[in-house]
Each structure stands twice: as structure tokens, then as C-alpha cells.
Design a protein around this motif. Structure first.
Motif, short mmCIF file in Angstrom:
data_model
loop_
_atom_site.label_atom_id
_atom_site.label_comp_id
_atom_site.label_asym_id
_atom_site.label_seq_id
_atom_site.Cartn_x
_atom_site.Cartn_y
_atom_site.Cartn_z
N LEU A 276 85.69 -72.65 42.04
CA LEU A 276 84.93 -73.57 43.00
C LEU A 276 84.99 -74.68 42.36
O LEU A 276 84.59 -75.00 41.27
CB LEU A 276 83.45 -72.91 42.80
CG LEU A 276 83.30 -71.61 43.66
CD1 LEU A 276 81.79 -70.89 43.14
CD2 LEU A 276 83.08 -71.88 45.20
N THR A 277 85.39 -76.05 43.40
CA THR A 277 85.42 -77.44 42.76
C THR A 277 84.07 -78.10 43.34
O THR A 277 83.39 -77.45 43.92
CB THR A 277 86.58 -77.76 43.60
OG1 THR A 277 86.25 -77.67 45.16
CG2 THR A 277 87.82 -77.51 43.17
N GLY A 278 83.84 -79.38 43.01
CA GLY A 278 82.88 -80.03 43.57
C GLY A 278 81.60 -79.99 42.52
O GLY A 278 81.69 -79.19 41.45
N ARG A 295 82.32 -77.63 48.89
CA ARG A 295 83.26 -76.83 47.58
C ARG A 295 83.83 -75.79 48.38
O ARG A 295 84.45 -74.99 47.65
CB ARG A 295 82.19 -75.89 46.83
CG ARG A 295 81.10 -77.18 46.36
CD ARG A 295 79.96 -76.37 45.35
NE ARG A 295 80.34 -76.24 44.15
CZ ARG A 295 79.84 -74.93 43.68
NH1 ARG A 295 78.73 -74.32 43.99
NH2 ARG A 295 80.38 -74.44 42.46
#
Ligand code: ATP
Ligand code: SF4
Ligand code: MG
Length: 341
Positions: A276-278, A295
């Protein structure tokens, strides 16, 4: 607010406990705006059913759990116990808390170090003036949790017990009140891995023997697999996917559920987690459109055509109804359990 309609209205009448369009907003402080910790949740726990509520830290699981047991008053929406809206008068709440009990993560913190096991378990019954036959009530509750013979444990103090035994004492204190619903907030998170299974087995056994209903809150999807009949996945104050354990954990539909599941090592050579990015989600600044879009791997890799049609960054998603297996995502082509995104 659009709500995907329930297909099984009759089932909701059977619910032991239900959240209906429930929101809890904490007031802003220290320059921060209000936090929409729970933001329009529909959730149903059927009689004799175990529902797992999963999601990453800060998504609102504990706030929802506390609202369900009447410890937090919703800003809007309703909690229904056996079909009737909760009455927040002090007298009614006291009665309600006998039937719907909260089990917390840390048994050490829940138990008074100066109180022996007998007094810890007798605390609730004394509060509710259930003093007739109290020793039998306490001993029966201890025995139900596997602390046998109860006489051997009654005189001990928390420091003379293991973490698993302490959690059994906490659960015995809950059972001594003959509850109908248990809301357990990360009940095994603070325990050694070797005793987690035992406590989960105990919760399952109590459901079978006493026909209890339970909401079990967890970060851990593996726990949901071991204990639950249904799973609800929460993201930033909303349930984004729900269904039976098989539907949600074997055939996840929502990109967030997929990302959560992908970090569990599969043993396959080509196993790659979808990280999971952001930024971690912030309930004081909920993104427009789909709240997961900053995300979302699916949105980030969508084709031009899909992006134009779905408009995830602008177009709000419907709120899920309580009784249906489904996920809220613009890029799902159907709600069939086997649909893959
Ligand atoms: N009393 C409060 N006042 C203001 N904000 C709060 C309060 N309690 C919780 N929050 C905020 O509400 C959000 C949800 O918190 P909550 O404890 O319900 O999450 P959670 O999913 O249980 O997290 P965790 O898995 O870490 O226990 C968080 O952003 C938290 O900072
Ligand atoms: S609606 Fe769009 S951003 Fe939201 S989960 Fe689905 S694909 Fe991702
Ligand atoms: Mg929590």
C-alpha cells in the motif's frame, strides 16, 4: 448518500446487533479538524454468528466497536440490539451492557492487580445486583473458560497467571453476566502466539455452547479465517467489502482487501505483495471520490478508458448495505464472489 440496497431485509430482523448508517465524528483539536472515525457504516451480527472486522490501524475499528457496546454515542445513525434502537439513558445503558460485553486487547490492563480472580469475575454480577448464587455463577463462568477446577484459580491474583489465563479470567467476567453478544477488540493481539489459538478456540466453543454472537476486531486476516463466519473490511471509517470468510479471503474483490491479503506469504515462488503506497489514512482529511483512490493500485494502473469511466478521484462510492456480500468499487464489473479486479 446512495446505499446499495439490502437483498435480505428479513435477515436484518434476526440480527443480534446492528449498526445502521452509523457515524462517529470526534471534534477537532489542536488545529486539526473533526475526525470522521466511523463514517456511514452498516454492519450486522446475526444471532450465533461471529463477524470479523478487519482493517489497518486507525481505520475506525475500535470506535465502531465502542459505539456498538454503547460506550461511544454515535454522531448520527443507529445501533440496534435485537432489532430495537439503543436507549442512551443511564439506566437502559447499564442493562444493555450486561447483554453486550466488550473484551479488550490487554487482559493485564483490564484486571485490577489487587483483586483476586473470584472478585474480578464477581465484579460485573455485583454491579448488576446478581448476588444470589454468586459463588456458583463465578465458578461456572471460570469453568466455562477452561479454568478448572475453578476453586484452584479463584484465590489467585493476576500476577500469578499467564497472559492466556488472564484473558480467560476477563472472558469469565463477561460470561458471568450471561451476555448475548461479545465485542472483542483485538482479543489475542497482546498474547503469545502459542496461546492465541486457545483463546480463539474458546470464543468458538462459547458461541456453540451458549449461542453467543460476536464481533471480533483484528488486524490479522488469518485470525478471521480461523474464527469468523463473515468478514467486514474497513477502510477510513467505511466498510468497503464484506461477505463470508470464503468470499472475502479466497475471492477478494476490493483492491484494498487484495492488498491486505497480498502481504501474507503464499509460499508460491512468484509471490509479490501489493504494497500500500501513499500516506496512512487520515479521518480529518478524507479524500474526495473513492476514499481509497490515493493508494489504490488498481486505479493507478487503470487504462485511460477505465479512468475516464470510473473517475475514482471524483465520483463517490455507494455505502454498502449490511446483509449482502459485496464490495464498493467503481472498477468491479459485477458483485459475483468470483469476480476478480
Ligand atoms: N477520542 C478521540 N479523539 C479524536 N480522534 C480520535 C479519538 N479516538 C480515536 N480517534 C481517531 O479516530 C481514528 C480511528 O481510531 P480507532 O481507534 O477507532 O482506530 P482502529 O482501527 O481501532 O486502530 P488500531 O488498529 O490502531 O487500534 C484514528 O484516526 C484516531 O486517531
Ligand atoms: S473505486 Fe477506484 S480507487 Fe476505489 S478501490 Fe475501486 S478502483 Fe480503487
Ligand atoms: Mg483499535
Amino acid at each position: 448518500m446512495t446505499v446499495i440496497p439490502s437483498q435480505e431485509t428479513a435477515m436484518s430482523q434476526q440480527a443480534a446487533l446492528e449498526a445502521r448508517d452509523l457515524s462517529v465524528v470526534y471534534p477537532g483539536s489542536r488545529g486539526r479538524g473533526p475526525a470522521r472515525a466511523v463514517d456511514g457504516v452498516n454492519l450486522r451480527i446475526g444471532k450465533g454468528e461471529i463477524v470479523a472486522l478487519v482493517g489497518e490501524s486507525g481505520c475506525g475499528k475500535s470506535t465502531l466497536a465502542r459505539a456498538l457496546v454503547g460506550l461511544v454515542k454515535p454522531t448520527s445513525g443507529q445501533v440496534l440490539y435485537q432489532g430495537a434502537p439503543l436507549d442512551y439513558s443511564a439506566k437502559a445503558l447499564k442493562q444493555y451492557r450486561r447483554h453486550t460485553q466488550l473484551v479488550l486487547q490487554d487482559p493485564g490492563g483490564a484486571l485490577n492487580p489487587k483483586q483476586n480472580v473470584y472478585d474480578a469475575v464477581a465484579l460485573g454480577p455485583r454491579l448488576h445486583k446478581l448476588t444470589e448464587g454468586l459463588p456458583e455463577r463465578v465458578h461456572q463462568a471460570l469453568a466455562r473458560t477452561g479454568l478448572r477446577p475453578p476453586q484452584d484459580f479463584a484465590g489467585r491474583y493476576p500476577h500469578e497467571l499467564s497472559g492466556g489465563q488472564q484473558q480467560r479470567v476477563v472472558i469469565a467476567g463477561v460470561l458471568a453476566l450471561d451476555p448475548r453478544v461479545i465485542v472483542a477488540d483485538e482479543p489475542v493481539a497482546s498474547l503469545d502466539a502459542s496461546v492465541r489459538g486457545e483463546i480463539l478456540k474458546l470464543i468458538l466453543q462459547l458461541r456453540d455452547e451458549l449461542d453467543l454472537s460476536a464481533l471480533v476486531v483484528s488486524h490479522d486476516l488469518g485470525l478471521a479465517w480461523n474464527i469468523a463466519d463473515r468478514v467486514a473490511v474497513m477502510y477510513l471509517g467505511r466498510v468497503v467489502e464484506q461477505g463470508t470468510v470464503e468470499e472475502v479471503l479466497l475471492h477478494p474483490k476490493h483492491p484494498y482487501t487484495k492488498a491486505l491479503l497480498s502481504v501474507i506469504p503464499s509460499g508460491a515462488e512468484d509471490w509479490r505483495p501489493t504494497l500500500l503506497t501513499g500516506e496512512p489514512p487520515d479521518p480529518t482529511a478524507i479524500p474526495p471520490g473513492c476514499r481509497f483512490h490515493p493508494r489504490c493500485h488498481r486505479w493507478a494502473t487503470a487504462s485511460e478508458k477505465e479512468r475516464a469511466e470510473a473517475a475514482c478521484d471524483r465520483r463517490a462510492l455507494p455505502v454498502l448495505a449490511a446483509d449482502v456480500s459485496h464490495a464498493a468499487c467503481h472498477l468491479l464489473r459485477s458483485n459475483a464472489p468470483t469476480e476478480s479486479v
